[in-house]
Design a protein around this motif. Structure first.
Motif, mmCIF file in Angstrom:
data_model
loop_
_atom_site.group_PDB
_atom_site.id
_atom_site.type_symbol
_atom_site.label_atom_id
_atom_site.label_comp_id
_atom_site.label_asym_id
_atom_site.label_seq_id
_atom_site.Cartn_x
_atom_site.Cartn_y
_atom_site.Cartn_z
ATOM 1 N N ASP A 278 -0.825 -3.139 5.828
ATOM 2 C CA ASP A 278 -1.195 -1.739 6.065
ATOM 3 C C ASP A 278 -1.637 -1.040 4.781
ATOM 4 O O ASP A 278 -2.576 -0.225 4.785
ATOM 5 N N ALA A 279 -0.987 -1.353 3.664
ATOM 6 C CA ALA A 279 -1.349 -0.691 2.404
ATOM 7 C C ALA A 279 -2.767 -1.043 1.998
ATOM 8 O O ALA A 279 -3.536 -0.173 1.559
ATOM 9 N N ARG A 282 -5.211 0.913 4.222
ATOM 10 C CA ARG A 282 -5.330 2.330 3.851
ATOM 11 C C ARG A 282 -6.206 2.480 2.610
ATOM 12 O O ARG A 282 -7.027 3.403 2.515
ATOM 13 N N GLN A 283 -6.048 1.578 1.646
ATOM 14 C CA GLN A 283 -6.884 1.635 0.446
ATOM 15 C C GLN A 283 -8.351 1.390 0.791
ATOM 16 O O GLN A 283 -9.248 2.064 0.255
ATOM 17 N N GLY A 286 -10.081 4.356 2.377
ATOM 18 C CA GLY A 286 -10.302 5.497 1.504
ATOM 19 C C GLY A 286 -11.182 5.198 0.314
ATOM 20 O O GLY A 286 -11.553 6.124 -0.421
#
Length: 384
Positions: A278-279, A282-283, A286
């Motif tokens: 998930d991290a 998200r990166q 964005g």
């Protein structure tokens, strides 16, 4: 002194004729005979043959007439039997009936036939047509009050075979353009196209043919795959590798299209199926550099191919639309389950139960022209 002239005494002599023939030397003349003389009857060409030879010739002629009559009786009986089988079996065309054994008439009088072969073309069997059914019966006993009143027959033993033609299967199984090809003793390949929601999808499937007890043929369908162009592949089922998945080619294209990747990563269930942390997601959402690094990794194509796109059909139809899928096609594929496809490709059938006796399958094998099934029967009875 001149010699005196001789005066002829012939009654018709001309005294002035200088060529008068002396009376003693003329030929006696008689009128022609006009009465018809009797003609002798010519002798027969057989008149000079010995009696024994004549008898042999007569017997040969008689035998020829008896043989001709016997053959005519066979043809008549075959025709009557073919018409009766057509009516009883509700066939579209009369079968071919061949009665063996000579002479025939003594067999008919005794009510016992040596051998009868019956060939029936185009017999309906479940979803397909049997190209031909051929069977030979031996030692048939006729039931009836005489040669002209046969009501039925008892068959102690019967052997035959059934052919399921690939040409007939290719024509009858459907609305699709699927062709069947035999490979080995019991394997059949199905290749072609299948129309789904207005799209012609390429179909691949393997079928295994085997006996289903003594009365039927079973078909095991495996390796089923539908190709949606070069975009995705559909395999019916609920396994991890089944469902609708991107092809390597379309997954590679997807990795190079930022908008489509963002749409795909925006669905949490898809991200979990891909196995991307998930991290990192998200990166990537964005930051374009992070997104390029993620999609440029060697594992991304394989991760994208793991997603079952049918899972997105109801919850996120807009994502599939961005990926280039027709929603109508996706809805049709969701209903195209394994049982539905298996039914469309099934080649199985069951033998009809005879009124009396036993009819069973002995062997099933795939040949060049189709599926060949060996039959055997015992204690069969036909007719009233």
């Amino acid at each position: 002194m001149h010699a005196p002239h001789h005066i002829s005494t012939h009654p018709y002599a001309d005294l002035n004729d200088p060529y008068e023939v002396p009376g003693g030397d003329e030929e006696h003349w008689s009128p022609p005979q006009h009465r018809r003389r009797g003609r002798r009857r010519p002798r027969s060409r057989f008149a000079g043959l010995p009696f024994a030879l004549k008898a042999v010739v007569g017997l040969l002629v008689l035998a020829a007439f008896l043989t001709l009559g016997d053959r005519w009786a066979v043809l008549y009986a075959e025709h009557r039997a073919a018409d009766a089988l057509k009516d009883r079996m509700k066939l579209t065309a009369a079968p071919e009936v061949e009665i063996d054994g000579f002479p025939f008439l003594p067999q008919l009088i005794d009510g016992q036939l040596d051998s009868v072969k019956v060939t029936v073309p185009d017999v309906a069997a479940d979803r397909i047509t049997l190209a031909s059914v051929s069977a030979t019966a031996h030692d048939i006993t006729l039931d009836g009050d005489g040669p002209t009143s046969v009501r039925g027959a008892r068959v102690p033993e019967l052997h035959g075979d059934v052919l399921l033609s690939f040409a007939d299967m290719n024509r009858e199984l459907g609305a699709s353009q699927v062709t069947f090809t035999g490979v080995g003793r019991n394997r059949i390949l199905a290749r072609g196209t299948l129309p789904v929601a207005g799209h012609d999808l390429r179909l691949r499937a393997d079928a295994r043919i085997g006996r289903d007890g003594d009365q039927g043929i079973a078909t095991t369908i495996g390796g089923m795959r539908l190709d949606v162009g070069d975009l995705a592949t559909y395999r019916p089922g609920a396994g991890a590798s089944e469902g609708l998945h991107l092809t390597p080619k379309s997954a590679g294209r997807l990795a190079r299209e930022t908008s489509k990747v963002r749409a795909l990563l925006g669905v949490p269930s898809v991200v979990r199926r891909m196995g991307v942390p998930d991290a990192k997601v998200r990166q990537a959402l964005g930051n374009d550099d992070k997104l390029a690094a993620l999609t440029g990794s060697p594992d991304f194509v394989h991760q994208a191919m793991r997603v079952n796109l049918l899972d997105l059909t109801l919850a996120h139809p807009e994502v599939l639309d961005r990926l280039g899928f027709d929603p109508t096609l996706l809805d049709a594929l969701s209903r195209l389950t394994r049982p539905v496809l298996v039914d469309q490709l099934s080649l199985g059938f069951r033998l009809p139960e005879p009124p009396r006796g036993e009819l069973r399958l002995r062997d099933v094998r795939v040949e060049k022209d189709g599926i060949r099934v060996r039959l055997a029967g015992q204690g069969l009875a036909f007719g009233d």
